[in-house]
Design a protein around this motif. Structure first.
Motif, PDB file in Angstrom:
ATOM      1  N   ILE A   1      -2.711   0.352  -3.705  1.00 47.81           N
ATOM      2  CA  ILE A   1      -1.524  -0.452  -4.007  1.00 47.81           C
ATOM      3  C   ILE A   1      -0.850   0.161  -5.221  1.00 47.81           C
ATOM      4  O   ILE A   1      -1.474   0.732  -6.085  1.00 47.81           O
ATOM      5  CB  ILE A   1      -1.856  -1.896  -4.417  1.00 47.81           C
ATOM      6  CG1 ILE A   1      -2.841  -2.535  -3.468  1.00 47.81           C
ATOM      7  CG2 ILE A   1      -0.618  -2.722  -4.512  1.00 47.81           C
ATOM      8  CD1 ILE A   1      -3.028  -4.010  -3.777  1.00 47.81           C
TER       9      ILE A   1
ATOM     10  N   LEU B   1      -2.882  -4.928   3.796  1.00 49.10           N
ATOM     11  CA  LEU B   1      -4.005  -5.491   3.036  1.00 49.10           C
ATOM     12  C   LEU B   1      -4.477  -6.823   3.603  1.00 49.10           C
ATOM     13  O   LEU B   1      -5.483  -7.373   3.175  1.00 49.10           O
ATOM     14  CB  LEU B   1      -3.624  -5.667   1.562  1.00 49.10           C
ATOM     15  CG  LEU B   1      -3.381  -4.361   0.794  1.00 49.10           C
ATOM     16  CD1 LEU B   1      -2.929  -4.651  -0.627  1.00 49.10           C
ATOM     17  CD2 LEU B   1      -4.648  -3.509   0.778  1.00 49.10           C
TER      18      LEU B   1
ATOM     19  N   ARG C   1      -4.366   3.242   1.374  1.00 50.11           N
ATOM     20  CA  ARG C   1      -4.582   1.840   1.029  1.00 50.11           C
ATOM     21  C   ARG C   1      -4.361   1.533  -0.453  1.00 50.11           C
ATOM     22  O   ARG C   1      -4.570   0.417  -0.887  1.00 50.11           O
ATOM     23  CB  ARG C   1      -5.980   1.406   1.456  1.00 50.11           C
ATOM     24  CG  ARG C   1      -6.178   1.520   2.963  1.00 50.11           C
ATOM     25  CD  ARG C   1      -7.335   0.723   3.425  1.00 50.11           C
ATOM     26  NE  ARG C   1      -6.942  -0.616   3.849  1.00 50.11           N
ATOM     27  CZ  ARG C   1      -6.365  -0.914   4.999  1.00 50.11           C
ATOM     28  NH1 ARG C   1      -6.078   0.010   5.838  1.00 50.11           N
ATOM     29  NH2 ARG C   1      -6.063  -2.165   5.307  1.00 50.11           N
TER      30      ARG C   1
ATOM     31  N   THR D   1       0.864  -1.184   0.000  1.00 47.34           N
ATOM     32  CA  THR D   1       0.000   0.000   0.000  1.00 47.34           C
ATOM     33  C   THR D   1       0.901   1.235   0.000  1.00 47.34           C
ATOM     34  O   THR D   1       2.111   1.146   0.248  1.00 47.34           O
ATOM     35  CB  THR D   1      -0.871   0.041   1.269  1.00 47.34           C
ATOM     36  OG1 THR D   1       0.001   0.088   2.390  1.00 47.34           O
ATOM     37  CG2 THR D   1      -1.784  -1.157   1.363  1.00 47.34           C
TER      38      THR D   1
END
Ligand code: HDE
Length: 709
Positions: free
Chosen positions: A707, A547, A705, A472
């Motif tokens: 990626i 995650l 968050r 992330t």
């Protein structure tokens, strides 16, 4: 001359101490009150343990003082060599419980029967630091498991990171020399942030994938309980028909993964250098037994032949997304050691301790380890009979024809100490068993004798890149910061540049961000790769910590800052909510004696403010009264308590009376959604729900968050 022998007897605390009884006549060494008489190692009772025997009150000590000499002699020899790596460790007992019969893939006895429990001992460790170093060093964690199976001890000597720095065991001494303290000065200790380490890494491109992992938050776990474990190498499982399946071993923590942030790690090392060992010890002592599931990644020769990388190369992993993990059982740690030295220090893990149904692969790192571990135990434990120590002895029957040596405890008692022999029955001793005995998998091995690295090991960057893009945004920021920190401690600019030249082959944005943060004057060219890095490996979820978080506060700790007048209703609601979640609440007060709560009741404290900084907690609550605020604003420890929790993205609950403290300390910063005012039980429940996210990353990262870089 003072003789306080009466009080002296009382000083001997029986406590948990187990009385060591000789084989007979034991009772007169124990007085009627049950207190054991202090004796020499030979069992002779001692009358005075405070004064050595001397000639005249001010004269020399007499050589004949056998008690003095025995006592000092033994003390002088208390230490054994610490482990050359993984010196700092902490162990616990438990068991492995098998879920289902795995007879179709392995004949290993512990996997045959559903529900069967196998005793286990686990030792967690850091790698580079000495025995007394701090727990929160940025480092790989050892995750070594000894399984006392009914067909011998099986050691899975793994780490909390699934890949390693090097491909060939012959480089291990170089790696470790470079990582540990520099030899001319003896420092820095338990740190990779120095020239020798990064010099070696920058000249060893195969280590770059692992370098990405150790610069990630995996290297600063919140606790042993919140980290994964990996066998790293490819092993074989072999079933009763002799069929082999390749396997990689994984340990998945029941409570999910969690790490701390670097600034927090640095401060934890000061506040509680034993943070990890205390955490494991406290969890087990309170009955919250830590648990991991064992997972197998199973694959065959065809997969191995077609996989993008060599399955014998320990600098590579097989993503779970490509070969899913099959959960086969659980490991539970439910008992602390009785004695640290006897168990945790003397436990001897050896990669070559395997059992029928498990076998090695040709991974050159594993093959080298199979020599090293046995060898190192001889040095550390002083002789070949370390297997006689209770922590190392199998729990199944065993019978060898090996005998004698230093400190032997068990020798064969039959007449024949050799075989073949013609002595029958009880005189003949143990015999080999072609049916039950360990059979090596009969793989075909041919080829010229060469000192060479296979071409299939040559891609050093592709998986490093895949790891990075699988993180992330927050995690990527932490990796950038870690490289920046470590390289800023490197004094030789050329070494810094050489590391950046490798990062350019991993991810240009990462390399540029680190270069900028170091204020590198000129960007180096990318390092010449042995094989061009692939850019087609996609991001995978399994490599990120965040995650895979569990959305739970179970097993975590809330630190509650209190003062006289603390709102007892809110505190009670917090305690109830945390109990239900399986989390822990600690009360922090200006003085260790405690505080008087709003209803006049007395509240015991667990910590003082300077002894319980917020870095020791996963989230905090500030429940101080109006009257206490002016004093707390002046207290540096109370200010740090709030400022650090803020900086480390922690959730903060507060009562309205505490608001002036937060405002005074945080200046004109906005109280974001990570700050939650609590008064009612519902607000307490809302706060706890937020805590399940573990950190309020929005505070420190814009896109926490997402990626990919
Ligand atoms: Fe180790 N390693 N290692 N190692 N290792 C040791 O054995 C070695 C490697 C690991 O809690 C030593 O008993 C070589 C990989 C753990 O007691 C020593 C190589 C992995 C522990 C040794 C490696 C590990 C050790 C020092 C390169 C993860 C602590 C004391 C081929 C899969 C065990 C001892 C405990 C300890 C050698 C690489 C894990 C010197 C030569 C890869 C968890 O034998």
């Amino acid at each position: 001359m003072a003789n306080n022998s009466d009080t002296r007897r009382k000083k001997v605390q029986l406590g948990d101490q187990k009385l060591k009884r000789g084989e007979g006549g034991e009772t007169h060494q124990i007085a009627e009150d049950g207190v054991p008489t202090l004796t020499t190692k030979q069992g002779a009772p001692i009358s005075d343990d405070q004064n050595s025997l001397r000639i005249g009150p001010r004269g020399p000590t007499a050589m004949e003082d056998f008690h003095f000499r025995e006592k000092i002699f033994h003390f002088d020899h208390e230490r054994i060599p610490e482990r050359v790596v993984h010196a700092r460790g902490f162990g616990a007992h438990g068991y492995f419980e098998n879920y289902a019969s795995l007879a179709n893939v392995t004949r290993a006895d512990l996997f045959q029967r559903p529900g069967e429990k196998t005793p286990a001992f686990v030792r967690f460790s850091t790698v580079a630091g000495n025995k007394g170093s701090a727990d929160l060093a940025r480092d790989v964690r050892g995750f070594a498991v000894k399984l006392y199976t009914k067909e011998g001890n099986w050691d899975i000597v793994g780490n909390n990171i699934p890949v390693f720095f090097i491909q060939d065991a012959i480089k291990f001494p170089d790696l470790i020399h470079a990582a540990k303290e520099e030899p001319d000065r003896g420092f820095p200790q338990a740190q990779t942030a120095h020239d020798n380490f990064w010099d070696f890494i920058s000249l060893t491109p195969e280590s770059i994938h692992m370098a990405m992992w150790i610069m990630s938050d995996r290297a600063i776990p919140r606790s042993f309980r919140f980290m994964e474990g990996f066998g790293v190498h490819t092993f074989r499982l072999v079933n009763a028909r002799g069929k082999s399946t390749f396997v990689k071993f994984h340990w998945k923590p029941k409570l999910g993964m969690q790490s701390v942030v670097w600034n927090e790690a640095v401060k934890i090392n000061g506040a509680d250098p034993d943070f990890h060992r205390r955490d494991l010890w406290a969890a087990i002592q309170s009955g919250n037994f830590p648990e991991w599931e064992l997972g197998f990644q199973l694959f065959d020769e065809t997969f191995a032949d077609n996989f993008a990388f060599d399955v014998l190369d320990a600098t590579k992993l097989i993503p779970e997304e490509e070969v899913p993990i099959r959960k086969v059982g659980r490991l539970v740690l439910d008992r602390c050691v009785d004695n640290f030295f006897a168990e945790t220090e003397q436990v001897a893990f050896c990669t070559q301790n395997i059992v029928p149904g498990v076998d090695f692969s040709n991974d050159p790192l594993l093959q080298g380890r199979n020599f090293s571990y046995l060898d190192t135990q001889l040095k550390r434990l002083g002789g070949p009979n370390f297997t006689h120590l209770p922590i190392n002895a199998p729990k199944c029957p065993f019978a060898t024809l090996q005998q004698d040596g230093h400190m032997t405890l068990v020798n064969p008692t039959n007449r024949a100490n050799y075989e073949p022999n013609s002595w029958g029955g009880e005189f003949g001793g143990p015999r080999e068993s072609p049916e039950r005995g360990f059979q090596s998998y009969p793989s075909q091995e041919t080829g010229p004798k060469l000192r060479i690295r296979s071409d299939t090991f040559a891609d050093h960057y592709s998986q490093a890149r895949q790891f990075y893009i699988s993180q992330t945004k927050v995690e990527q920021e932490h990796i950038t910061a870690a490289f920046t920190f470590e390289l800023s401690k490197v004094e030789v600019p050329a070494i810094r540049s050489r590391v950046i030249s490798h990062l350019l082959n991993v991810d240009r944005a990462l390399a540029e961000a680190v270069a900028k943060a170091l204020r590198l004057k000129t960007m180096p060219k990318p390092a010449e790769p042995a094989r061009p890095p692939r850019t087609d490996l996609e991001a995978v979820q399994s490599l990120s910590i965040l995650l895979n978080a569990h959305d739970s506060f179970e097993g975590r700790k809330l630190g509650v800052l209190t003062s006289d007048g603390v709102d007892v209703g809110v505190l009670k609601a917090l305690r109830q909510a945390l109990d239900k979640e399986g989390a822990i609440l600690e009360v922090i007060a200006p003085e260790i004696g405690g505080v008087e709560a709003s209803d006049g009741s007395w509240l015991e404290a667990n910590q003082t403010i300077s002894g319980g900084p917020s870095v020791l907690y996963d989230a905090i609550a500030v429940l101080v009264s109006d009257e206490a605020v002016p004093q707390l604003i002046k207290d540096p420890a109370a200010r740090d308590f709030v400022v650090d929790a803020y900086a480390h993205s922690k959730f903060v609950a507060y009562t309205s009376s505490a608001l002036p403290l937060l405002k005074a300390v945080l200046g004109n910063r906005e109280l974001d959604q990570g700050f939650i005012e609590i008064k009612t039980a519902k607000e307490v429940a809302d706060f706890l729900r937020s805590c399940c996210k573990l950190r309020f990353w929005e505070r420190t990262s814009e896109e926490p968050r997402r990626i990919g870089g």
